[in-house]
Scaffold this motif. Structure first.
Motif, PDB file in Angstrom:
ATOM      1  N   GLU A   1       0.802  -1.220   0.000  1.00 41.60           N
ATOM      2  CA  GLU A   1       0.000   0.000   0.000  1.00 41.60           C
ATOM      3  C   GLU A   1       0.843   1.281   0.000  1.00 41.60           C
ATOM      4  OE1 GLU A   1      -2.947  -0.104   3.007  1.00 41.60           O
ATOM      5  OE2 GLU A   1      -3.771  -2.034   2.377  1.00 41.60           O
ATOM      6  N   PRO A   2       1.974   1.350   0.736  1.00 44.59           N
ATOM      7  CA  PRO A   2       2.775   2.579   0.650  1.00 44.59           C
ATOM      8  C   PRO A   2       3.275   2.863  -0.766  1.00 44.59           C
ATOM      9  CG  PRO A   2       3.388   1.341   2.604  1.00 44.59           C
ATOM     10  CD  PRO A   2       2.481   0.458   1.802  1.00 44.59           C
ATOM     11  N   ARG A   3       3.661   1.834  -1.499  1.00 45.32           N
ATOM     12  CA  ARG A   3       4.099   2.040  -2.884  1.00 45.32           C
ATOM     13  C   ARG A   3       2.925   2.454  -3.766  1.00 45.32           C
ATOM     14  NH1 ARG A   3       6.252  -2.517  -0.797  1.00 45.32           N
ATOM     15  NH2 ARG A   3       8.523  -2.601  -0.535  1.00 45.32           N
ATOM     16  N   ALA A   4       1.761   1.880  -3.509  1.00 40.57           N
ATOM     17  CA  ALA A   4       0.581   2.282  -4.265  1.00 40.57           C
ATOM     18  C   ALA A   4       0.238   3.742  -4.007  1.00 40.57           C
ATOM     19  CB  ALA A   4      -0.600   1.379  -3.893  1.00 40.57           C
ATOM     20  N   LEU A   5       0.347   4.165  -2.744  1.00 39.06           N
ATOM     21  CA  LEU A   5       0.086   5.563  -2.418  1.00 39.06           C
ATOM     22  C   LEU A   5       1.074   6.482  -3.124  1.00 39.06           C
ATOM     23  CD1 LEU A   5      -1.209   7.867  -0.739  1.00 39.06           C
ATOM     24  CD2 LEU A   5       0.440   7.316   1.058  1.00 39.06           C
ATOM     25  N   LEU A   6       2.350   6.129  -3.124  1.00 39.55           N
ATOM     26  CA  LEU A   6       3.357   6.970  -3.751  1.00 39.55           C
ATOM     27  C   LEU A   6       3.130   7.074  -5.255  1.00 39.55           C
ATOM     28  CD1 LEU A   6       5.888   8.643  -3.273  1.00 39.55           C
ATOM     29  CD2 LEU A   6       7.255   6.562  -3.602  1.00 39.55           C
ATOM     30  N   SER A   7       2.713   5.979  -5.889  1.00 38.04           N
ATOM     31  CA  SER A   7       2.455   6.007  -7.333  1.00 38.04           C
ATOM     32  C   SER A   7       1.272   6.917  -7.660  1.00 38.04           C
ATOM     33  CB  SER A   7       2.189   4.591  -7.843  1.00 38.04           C
ATOM     34  OG  SER A   7       3.288   3.743  -7.582  1.00 38.04           O
ATOM     35  N   GLY A   8       0.162   6.737  -6.945  1.00 36.77           N
ATOM     36  CA  GLY A   8      -1.001   7.583  -7.192  1.00 36.77           C
ATOM     37  C   GLY A   8      -0.739   9.038  -6.853  1.00 36.77           C
ATOM     38  N   ALA A   9      -0.003   9.276  -5.753  1.00 34.43           N
ATOM     39  CA  ALA A   9       0.303  10.649  -5.362  1.00 34.43           C
ATOM     40  C   ALA A   9       1.197  11.325  -6.392  1.00 34.43           C
ATOM     41  CB  ALA A   9       0.978  10.663  -3.989  1.00 34.43           C
ATOM     42  N   GLY A  10       2.148  10.588  -6.971  1.00 37.72           N
ATOM     43  CA  GLY A  10       3.007  11.168  -7.998  1.00 37.72           C
ATOM     44  C   GLY A  10       2.227  11.612  -9.220  1.00 37.72           C
ATOM     45  N   LEU A  11       1.279  10.806  -9.655  1.00 32.11           N
ATOM     46  CA  LEU A  11       0.474  11.173 -10.818  1.00 32.11           C
ATOM     47  C   LEU A  11      -0.413  12.378 -10.538  1.00 32.11           C
ATOM     48  CD1 LEU A  11      -0.612   7.652 -12.157  1.00 32.11           C
ATOM     49  CD2 LEU A  11       1.049   9.222 -13.156  1.00 32.11           C
ATOM     50  N   ILE A  12      -1.081  12.378  -9.397  1.00 34.86           N
ATOM     51  CA  ILE A  12      -1.992  13.488  -9.092  1.00 34.86           C
ATOM     52  C   ILE A  12      -1.208  14.764  -8.828  1.00 34.86           C
ATOM     53  CG2 ILE A  12      -2.198  13.364  -6.572  1.00 34.86           C
ATOM     54  CD1 ILE A  12      -5.123  13.480  -9.036  1.00 34.86           C
ATOM     55  N   TRP A  13      -0.011  14.631  -8.275  1.00 33.61           N
ATOM     56  CA  TRP A  13       0.826  15.805  -8.045  1.00 33.61           C
ATOM     57  C   TRP A  13       1.308  16.409  -9.357  1.00 33.61           C
ATOM     58  CZ3 TRP A  13       6.194  15.861  -9.153  1.00 33.61           C
ATOM     59  CH2 TRP A  13       6.858  17.034  -8.766  1.00 33.61           C
ATOM     60  N   LEU A  14       1.715  15.566 -10.288  1.00 32.67           N
ATOM     61  CA  LEU A  14       2.159  16.059 -11.589  1.00 32.67           C
ATOM     62  C   LEU A  14       1.022  16.764 -12.325  1.00 32.67           C
ATOM     63  CD1 LEU A  14       4.382  16.243 -13.728  1.00 32.67           C
ATOM     64  CD2 LEU A  14       3.666  13.985 -14.555  1.00 32.67           C
ATOM     65  N   LEU A  15      -0.163  16.197 -12.254  1.00 35.02           N
ATOM     66  CA  LEU A  15      -1.330  16.833 -12.869  1.00 35.02           C
ATOM     67  C   LEU A  15      -1.607  18.190 -12.227  1.00 35.02           C
ATOM     68  CD1 LEU A  15      -3.822  16.674 -14.764  1.00 35.02           C
ATOM     69  CD2 LEU A  15      -5.018  15.499 -12.895  1.00 35.02           C
ATOM     70  N   GLY A  16      -1.479  18.276 -10.911  1.00 34.34           N
ATOM     71  CA  GLY A  16      -1.709  19.538 -10.231  1.00 34.34           C
ATOM     72  C   GLY A  16      -0.673  20.596 -10.571  1.00 34.34           C
ATOM     73  N   VAL A  17       0.577  20.197 -10.739  1.00 35.59           N
ATOM     74  CA  VAL A  17       1.622  21.151 -11.119  1.00 35.59           C
ATOM     75  C   VAL A  17       1.337  21.740 -12.498  1.00 35.59           C
ATOM     76  CG1 VAL A  17       4.061  21.366 -11.708  1.00 35.59           C
ATOM     77  CG2 VAL A  17       3.392  20.132  -9.645  1.00 35.59           C
ATOM     78  N   LEU A  18       0.931  20.898 -13.429  1.00 36.45           N
ATOM     79  CA  LEU A  18       0.578  21.384 -14.766  1.00 36.45           C
ATOM     80  C   LEU A  18      -0.606  22.348 -14.704  1.00 36.45           C
ATOM     81  CD1 LEU A  18       0.929  18.077 -16.841  1.00 36.45           C
ATOM     82  CD2 LEU A  18       2.569  19.964 -16.658  1.00 36.45           C
TER      83      LEU A  18
END
Length: 469
Positions: free
Chosen positions: A83-100
């Motif tokens: 689950e921690p790796r799953a959280l990091l993967s999803g958080a990375g995608l949503i963070w990149l979308l938010g930066v854009l």
């Protein structure tokens, strides 16, 4: 696995420290990158403020997970669960979308699709709802499609609820921090009180989320020097949803051995099992209510549900007469009352004192909410101990107890009933919008308020008591 309270506290402090230290450089980077949008009609701040605060929060998330992976007790969470790796993967995608979105702007439908993709990535790595504890029925297993749809729906709702409430300085980060604190207490009780290892990831997520919010809040408190933007609001919404999903659909209620004894005792004992159905909603009850009201309001007017307006709850509080800081504190109060009330109910659901305390605190909250509607009448002997706005006003327009003031300068009345001073007052940056300031000064191309690089006006202009506006 022991009692790793100190390790959770260390993880929280490291996350908060990294987030706090990164926010300053991120602010300078946001200014240099031009991530300072112009002030919109629905905004309540008066100066262009840089966004991209989510970059610092994502750095704190990575630091918290990295530290926890090397601690004696918490490293078992990474070894026994994905689950921690799953959280990091999803958080990375949503963070990149938010930066854009913070830099260039992204269409609402594209953001919705990105949120669903981030939730789907977490589902593929095992962070999903496997069963639901239904009162009167027990745990109900879900098919993979049902679990996926329910997980994606919860993630999208939580992300947008947090994003909708991010309208005042320090509001979203403070409310999510309160929610994370209540969720940490609940998850830790399930994990340590019942000895369920499956609740350990949710406890870790809540501790890291508190650190992210606490580290960013000093920079975001009123007057804010930087905004978290969508890169931060969507990120903390996803982390909050991940913790709720982990403890709701991963913890087996049968492992608690609560279905023993009389029927009444079993009902009271199984309250901690059924609370996860409501806790993800209670911790975001205020943002969720704002989200529902906004959708109803906009569709009733024939607008898109994603159209921006000034009808949110924090805008209503400002219209009632609350100051910026008081509106934020009132939202904090209601969030804490609902979130910690739900946690307290899971501990003792049969206490009459609990219901009376909730009713009393709700009454206090209503009085604070409607306080600007009441006209205070302070006795003469107490006027020296209260601010001028609470003192009796005499006929001369000055509050009682104030000394004599110099007579106001005569004001000429121009055509149309508008007051015009003999000489135009110079425009000061940061006090009025750049559009109005440029129009009054006759200058074209003026900046919309003070720039974030120069001096910032800490207090807005306030008219003297008793003088016309």
């Amino acid at each position: 696995m022991g009692q790793p309270v100190r390790e959770y506290l260390l993880t929280l402090c490291i996350t908060a420290a990294v987030t706090y230290l990164l926010t300053g450089p991120v602010r300078k980077f946001a200014i240099a990158a031009g991530a300072m949008p112009e002030i919109r009609a629905r905004d309540v701040h008066r100066e262009p403020t840089p966004r991209l605060g989510g970059i610092a929060m994502f750095g704190g998330l990575c630091a918290g997970l990295l530290v926890a992976a090397h601690l004696t007790n918490l490293k078992d969470v990474f070894e026994l669960s994905n689950e921690p790796r799953a959280l990091l993967s999803g958080a990375g995608l949503i963070w990149l979308l938010g930066v854009l979105d913070d830099k260039w702007g992204v269409d609402a439908l594209i953001k919705l699709g990105g949120q669903m993709i981030a939730a789907g990535v977490m589902v593929l790595q095992g962070l999903t709802i496997l069963w639901l504890p239904v009162p009167g029925v027990g745990p109900v297993s879900l098919t993979p499609w049902q679990g996926t749809l329910l997980t994606v729906a919860l993630v999208v709702i939580t992300i947008n609820a947090v994003n909708f409430v991010d309208g005042l300085d320090g509001l979203a980060s403070g409310m999510v921090c309160i929610a994370a604190a209540a969720f940490f207490m609940y998850a830790y009780r399930i994990w340590y009180g019942y000895g369920l290892e499956a609740a350990a990831p949710a406890t870790l997520f809540a501790a890291i989320l508190m650190g992210m919010c606490l580290g960013f809040l000093p920079h975001n408190a009123h007057p804010a020097r930087i905004f978290m933007g969508d890169s931060g609001s969507m990120l903390i919404g996803l982390v909050l949803a991940a913790g709720a999903i982990s403890i709701t659909g991963q913890v087996d209620p049968d492992a608690m051995k609560l279905f023993e004894g009389s029927e009444q005792a079993a009902v009271h004992a199984t309250v901690p099992v059924y609370i996860p159905l409501l806790l993800p909603l209670t911790v975001i009850a205020v943002p969720f209510a704002d989200l529902v009201l906004a959708i109803v309001r906009r569709t009733w007017r024939g607008q898109s549900p994603f159209a921006a307006d000034r009808g949110h709850l924090h805008h209503r509080l400002l219209e009632i007469g609350h100051s910026h800081s008081r509106a934020v504190l009132i939202m904090y109060f209601w969030s804490a009352l609902i979130a910690f009330g739900a946690v307290a109910y899971s501990v003792n659901s049969a206490g009459v004192w609990f219901v009376l305390a909730i009713v009393a605190l709700s009454g206090v909250g209503l009085v604070l909410l409607l306080l600007p509607r009441f006209t205070p009448r302070v006795p003469h002997w107490a006027e020296a101990f209260v601010p001028p706005r609470y003192r009796r006003v005499n006929r001369t327009g000055r509050a009682a107890g104030q000394g004599a003031e110099a007579p106001a300068e005569p004001v000429a009345v121009a055509a149309g009933g508008r007051s015009a001073s003999p000489e135009p007052e110079p425009v000061r940056s940061g006090m009025n919008g750049g559009t109005n300031g440029a129009a009054n000064a006759g200058v074209k191309g003026g900046v919309n308020g003070a720039t974030a690089i120069g001096d910032r006006s800490r207090f807005s202009h306030r008219r003297r008591i008793g003088t016309p506006q």
